[in-house]
Enzyme design. Structure first.
Site, short mmCIF file in Angstrom:
data_model
loop_
_atom_site.label_atom_id
_atom_site.label_comp_id
_atom_site.label_asym_id
_atom_site.label_seq_id
_atom_site.Cartn_x
_atom_site.Cartn_y
_atom_site.Cartn_z
CG HIS A 57 -1.78 -1.22 1.34
ND1 HIS A 57 -1.30 -2.46 1.70
CD2 HIS A 57 -3.11 -1.37 1.11
CE1 HIS A 57 -2.31 -3.34 1.69
NE2 HIS A 57 -3.42 -2.69 1.34
N PRO B 15 -6.09 -4.97 11.23
CG PRO B 15 -6.60 -6.82 12.53
CD PRO B 15 -5.45 -5.92 12.14
CG LEU B 16 -8.64 -0.61 8.81
CD1 LEU B 16 -9.53 -0.37 7.58
CD2 LEU B 16 -7.57 0.47 8.90
CG ASP C 47 -10.91 8.48 5.53
OD1 ASP C 47 -11.31 9.47 6.16
OD2 ASP C 47 -10.21 8.56 4.50
N GLY C 48 -10.71 4.46 7.53
CA GLY C 48 -11.18 3.12 7.90
C GLY C 48 -11.15 2.91 9.40
CG HIS D 39 -5.96 1.61 -0.55
ND1 HIS D 39 -5.95 2.04 0.76
CD2 HIS D 39 -6.10 0.25 -0.48
CE1 HIS D 39 -6.10 1.00 1.57
NE2 HIS D 39 -6.20 -0.09 0.84
NE ARG E 103 -22.27 -15.11 39.55
CZ ARG E 103 -23.21 -14.22 39.77
NH1 ARG E 103 -23.02 -12.97 39.41
NH2 ARG E 103 -24.36 -14.56 40.30
CB SER F 274 -22.76 -9.83 36.55
OG SER F 274 -24.01 -9.21 36.73
CD GLU G 198 -19.67 -5.70 25.68
OE1 GLU G 198 -19.75 -5.04 24.62
OE2 GLU G 198 -20.60 -5.78 26.51
CG HIS H 84 -23.54 -14.67 33.86
ND1 HIS H 84 -22.61 -14.10 34.69
CD2 HIS H 84 -24.74 -14.35 34.38
CE1 HIS H 84 -23.22 -13.46 35.67
NE2 HIS H 84 -24.52 -13.59 35.51
CG HIS I 16 -27.94 -12.76 27.99
ND1 HIS I 16 -28.68 -12.24 26.96
CD2 HIS I 16 -27.56 -11.71 28.75
CE1 HIS I 16 -28.75 -10.93 27.10
NE2 HIS I 16 -28.07 -10.58 28.17
NE ARG J 236 -27.54 -15.34 37.44
CZ ARG J 236 -28.78 -15.74 37.75
NH1 ARG J 236 -29.23 -16.90 37.36
NH2 ARG J 236 -29.57 -14.96 38.46
#
Ligand SMILES: Cc1ncc(C[n+]2csc(CCOP(=O)(O)OP(=O)(O)O)c2C)c(N)n1
Length: 672
Positions: free
Chosen positions: A28, A118-119, A155-156, A259, A354, A381, A408, A458, A470, A517
């Site tokens: 690139h 990985p952008l 931009d990405g 690019h 937990r 939790s 996350e 959980h 979940h 849990r």
């Protein structure tokens, strides 16, 4: 520096990028050519670093979030005099065994602070670096820890969702030493950015409490003024640098054609003419080389002054700083784990893992000041916050607990950045189901050999009423598929403490602790000094005589195996139980150990998840009691019954396996 010198120094980056991409016949060139002016200003006037000591703890971090523009970083490192980055390496761009991989890879060469490609990841890593910097400064003082995290983002990077999590979080914590140089070139792979985006990025970051400014990315003085102002700011800054992708390429500049592919001989010839660069491929004239090397030597005195300040610290403080930066663990770790295990053996408490993790953390966090906890808005939790743990807040980084918010992906990438920065061991929590939201970052932690610990609670249908959205089903298998990631699923307090120890000791890779849990009975009945979980699987309970069946299980299903063993005994079928808290550690054992643990009796496995992966232990003819599809919403005991994950089912599977063996099926599988 005069404009002419600046231009020639920037053109050296452009020429090396064009030439290396051309030689590799892939890569690139556009971004390095467009951002060459910005990089020249940053590296020759601002960035604090020393090629002679690339790991200097107080260096500024430079993160090339737009990893596809890797040649910009390689060219700059070469020109600055980093020993790793020889001209030969540039000529071997993208070839097997070279330090100049397609995208920058952490560990390949000094000066590559993180793996990008990985952008969005690099930007989020840098947020973690900026956070770790503040945490370490709060502990050891600004005289020892005082550096910036600079990011080159495209931009990405800013289109990816993770960027929003990172930006909002950094703005909230006022991470003022984070400075993002945004390559505002209006072009991505498909063409003009206007095809898919019309965000005002400056307004966007301002809405999250940042500074945002626009500059001409080809005007060195404007760039310098913006960086200077950013350094003085009390909040993170995004400098939108208006640039032309492929700057200098006669027909491809300003278009997507610059690019991601070699420019071609004709275009390169034209670019050389346009830039006034009359040198052969990979040739850097002596005066330019000298100017760059001078820039590389800029921070020598600053580093020496820093080393004196470090040397002047009280010896124990200096030793602690050095220990933490080296990632060495204190002896207090083993003592803490021993204490927990002794208590667990004595009390035989029935608790969720937990909660067992929380109990372990009470001792571990005390013993290891480098542990920085957190949760993605599930603190109560995940049980990741211990009693005395102070919260990290804007302006006060003396705490040990990070409220990451419902972010996350940003959290997992931020934790990678913290680990890469050094001095801290990040651990944090969410539900295991949302490991999917963290997965790209967990994968990168594994690829980069980074110690990052994910507490994921959980961990099965056992979470109950929240239902199949979940309830993880395929997640253990999916996580076990990531190389160099250790996935732990402990069965009780003793195993939880052991798995915590192993996660902390896994210095060259990330770990996931999958925790329940629901309450579980204690299955380890007496104290054993040795960390039995360390070999990944071990015989938890032998058969009364020669075993006629082996039952393998992890975590919450160990208690089912224990009940099934008793039932089978009653029926005159001696059964042994093997606890499997960690597949990866087990598969790393010598064959003799694996064979001994697997044994030669017919095999049954039970885990409240899909079968994938278990065949390596029980063989394709082994019996499996677990899930085949998604879960359901109900009280957890009803769900276990509904899906047939019960003591009776394990007993039946064991008897079936015995019958199967009599007919020869299992023996055949065992041989294969
Ligand atoms: C997560 C992710 N998705 C897709 C890609 C593939 N990819 C590489 S660069 C790019 C976009 C290029 O546009 P921009 O970020 O503006 O970079 P520029 O063209 O300006 O160099 C894409 C989609 C990627 N590297 N990472």
């Amino acid at each position: 520096m005069g404009r002419q010198t600046h231009d020639r120094m920037a053109n050296a980056i452009r020429a090396l990028a064009m030439d290396a991409v051309e030689a590799a016949k892939s890569g690139h060139p556009g971004m390095p050519m467009g951002m060459a002016d910005v990089a020249t200003v940053l590296f020759t006037r601002f960035l604090k670093f020393d090629p002679a000591d690339p790991a200097w703890p107080d260096r500024d971090r430079f993160v090339l979030s737009a990893g596809h523009g890797s040649m910009l970083l390689y060219a700059v490192l070469h020109l600055l005099g980093y020993a790793d980055m020889t001209l030969e390496e540039l000529k071997r761009f993208r070839q097997i065994g070279s330090k100049t991989a397609g995208h920058p890879e952490y560990g390949h060469a000094a000066g590559i602070e993180t793996t990008t490609g990985p952008l969005g990841q690099g930007l989020a890593n840098a947020v973690g670096m900026a956070l770790a910097e503040r945490i370490m400064a709060a502990k050891f003082g600004d005289g020892i820890v005082d550096h910036y995290a600079y990011v080159l983002a495209s931009d990405g990077d800013l289109m990816e969702g993770i960027s929003q999590e990172a930006i909002a979080f950094a703005g909230h914590l006022k991470l003022s030493k984070l400075i993002v140089l945004f390559d505002d070139n209006g072009i991505s792979i498909d063409g003009k950015l206007s095809l898919s985006d019309s965000t005002d990025q400056v307004a966007r970051v301002k809405a999250s409490g940042w500074n945002g400014v626009r500059v001409d990315g080809h005007d060195p003085e404007a760039i310098a003024a913006a960086i200077e102002a950013a350094q003085k700011s009390d909040r993170p800054t995004l400098i939108a640098c208006k640039t032309t992708i492929g700057f200098g390429a006669p027909t491809k500049a300003g278009t997507e054609h610059a690019h991601g592919s070699p420019l071609g001989a004709e275009e390169i010839k034209g670019a050389r003419e346009k830039l006034g660069w009359n040198y052969a491929p990979f040739e850097i004239p002596a005066d330019i080389r000298e100017d760059w090397e001078k820039a590389g030597a800029r921070s020598k005195d600053a580093r020496k002054a820093w080393a004196s300040r470090l040397a002047a610290l009280d010896a124990p403080v200096r030793a602690e700083f050095e220990r933490r930066m080296a990632g060495m663990l204190p002896p207090a770790l083993a003592t803490a784990v021993r204490k927990i295990k002794e208590g667990a053996a004595e009390k035989q408490v029935e608790i969720a893992t937990r909660k067992a993790s929380e109990a372990s953390l009470e001792a571990l966090v005390e013993a290891l000041p480098e542990m920085i906890g957190g949760s993605a808005d599930l603190t109560g939790s995940n049980n990741t916050k211990t009693k005395g743990m102070k919260i990290i807040a804007p302006g006060d980084f003396s705490g040990r607990f990070v409220h990451w918010g419902v972010r996350e992906h940003g959290m997992a990438a931020g934790m990678n950045g913290m680990a890469l920065h050094g001095g801290v061991i990040p651990y944090s929590g969410t539900f295991l189901i949302f490991s999917d939201y963290c997965r790209p970052s967990i994968r990168l932690a594994a690829l980069m050999d980074q110690r990052v610990i994910h507490v994921m609670t959980h961990d099965s249908i056992g979470l109950g009423e929240d239902g199949p959205t979940h309830q993880p089903v395929e997640h253990l298998a999916a996580l076990r598929a990531i190389p160099n990631l250790h996935v732990f699923r402990p069965a009780d307090l003793t195993e939880t403490a052991e798995c915590w120890q192993l996660a902390i000791e896994h210095a060259k890779g990330p770990s996931v602790l999958a925790l329940t849990r629901q309450n579980l009975p204690a299955v380890r009945k007496r104290f054993v000094e040795e960390n039995l979980s360390a070999r990944g699987a071990y015989e938890l309970s032998p058969a009364s005589g020669k075993a006629k069946v082996s039952i393998f299980a992890s975590g919450s299903e160990i208690s089912l195996a224990v009940a099934a063993q008793a039932e089978l005994e009653k029926k005159g079928v001696p059964a042994r139980i093997v606890s499997v808290p960690c597949f990866e550690l087990f598969f790393a054992q010598p064959a003799s150990y694996r064979h001994a643990v697997i044994g030669d009796a017919p095999r049954v496995a039970v885990e409240a998840a899909i079968r994938q992966g278990w065949d390596a232990i029980i063989g394709t003819d082994g019996a499996f009691v677990g899930m085949t599809g998604f879960g359901a919403s109900a009280p957890y005991k009803d769900i276990y019954k509904h899906f047939g994950i019960t003591t009776e089912a394990v007993v039946e599977a064991a008897l079936g396996a015995l019958g199967n063996e009599r007919s020869g099926g299992v023996k055949a599988a065992a041989r294969s």
